[in-house]
Design an enzyme around this catalytic site. Structure first.
Site, PDB file in Angstrom:
ATOM      1  CG  ASP A  23      -1.778   1.171   1.386  1.00  0.00           C
ATOM      2  OD1 ASP A  23      -2.353   1.615   0.370  1.00  0.00           O
ATOM      3  OD2 ASP A  23      -1.876   1.695   2.506  1.00  0.00           O
ATOM      4  CG  ASP A  25      -1.677   7.774   0.490  1.00  0.00           C
ATOM      5  OD1 ASP A  25      -1.125   8.872   0.593  1.00  0.00           O
ATOM      6  OD2 ASP A  25      -2.153   7.336  -0.580  1.00  0.00           O
TER       7      ASP A  25
END
Length: 248
Positions: A23, A25
């Site tokens: 991922d 953020d």
């Protein structure tokens, strides 16, 4: 789902020979008050490039952001990675073309409505994506309920999906999530035949954790303890960088 209070940190050997999914953020970069305010420094660019080389190209970012936006953060660092954007609706293998469905007209109507109703509110950011529209209210937490009702009502009336995240809510195309994207990538070269490992911090990452577990791999939750399908936990972004450096 397991309680993260019982989860150990991941062993360094977990990513040896793995297919690694990351991922963006809250995992590789710190969360920011505005979606355009995050920064990718040269050290992170070198780290990602090094991990990609070490794993034979079996690294992909898996994000709610669009691939074009991820490119904007990473292009100056010369980092060539596989990418999944828009919560699984966009895919691009390293060096390939973006694969995505057609954008429905309802998303354009949603963008206009959300901008009209909330776009002028101080602290609220309306984010247009190729296959979604996000409403961020980190700087205006009092807008949370109104944002959720607006997005959920529109989704119900237009057969679209709602994605909840940290201080944001997003309207998006149905039929895709991070789990379905990871599953699809694991059937393709260079990822096929290797153990999937996915690092993520948000509720949007749970389908990815579950997919990795089904495929014989593991998820790594980043951040505070909560109910999760991940098998391991790291406390913050700095710990993610330290963990990834152990693979070099």
């Amino acid at each position: 789902m397991a309680d993260t209070r019982d989860l150990p940190p991941p062993p360094a050997a977990l990513i040896d020979g793995a297919s690694l999914f990351l991922d963006f953020d809250g995992t590789l970069v710190e969360l920011a008050n505005r979606p355009d305010a995050v920064a990718v420094d040269a050290a992170l660019g070198r780290l990602l490039a090094g991990i990609g080389a070490q794993l034979g190209g079996r690294v992909a970012l898996v994000s709610g952001r669009s691939i074009a936006t991820l490119d904007g953060f990473l292009a100056s660092h010369g980092t060539a990675l596989g990418m999944v954007g828009s919560h699984g609706a966009e895919t691009r293998l390293a060096g390939g073309a973006i694969e995505r469905p057609e954008r429905p007209a309802a998303l354009d109507a949603a963008l206009d409505l959300f901008t009209d109703r909330l776009g002028g509110r101080d602290g609220v950011v309306i984010e247009q994506k190729p296959l979604g529209v996000g409403v961020h209210y980190r700087l205006a937490p009092e807008a949370e309920r109104e944002a959720h009702v607006l997005v959920e009502d529109f989704a119900r009336e237009n057969a679209l999906d709602v994605q909840h995240g940290k201080m944001m809510v997003e309207l998006r195309l149905p039929g895709h999530d991070k789990g379905s994207a990871i599953t699809a990538l694991m059937a393709r070269a260079p990822f096929a035949g290797h153990r999937p490992v996915f690092l993520g911090d948000d509720l949007t990452d749970e389908p990815g954790f579950a997919a990795c577990a089904r495929l014989g791999g593991a998820g790594i939750l980043i951040g505070a303890s909560r109910e999760t399908a991940a098998g391991y936990r790291l406390p913050d972004v700095a710990a993610v960088h330290a963990f990834l450096r152990t693979a070099l």
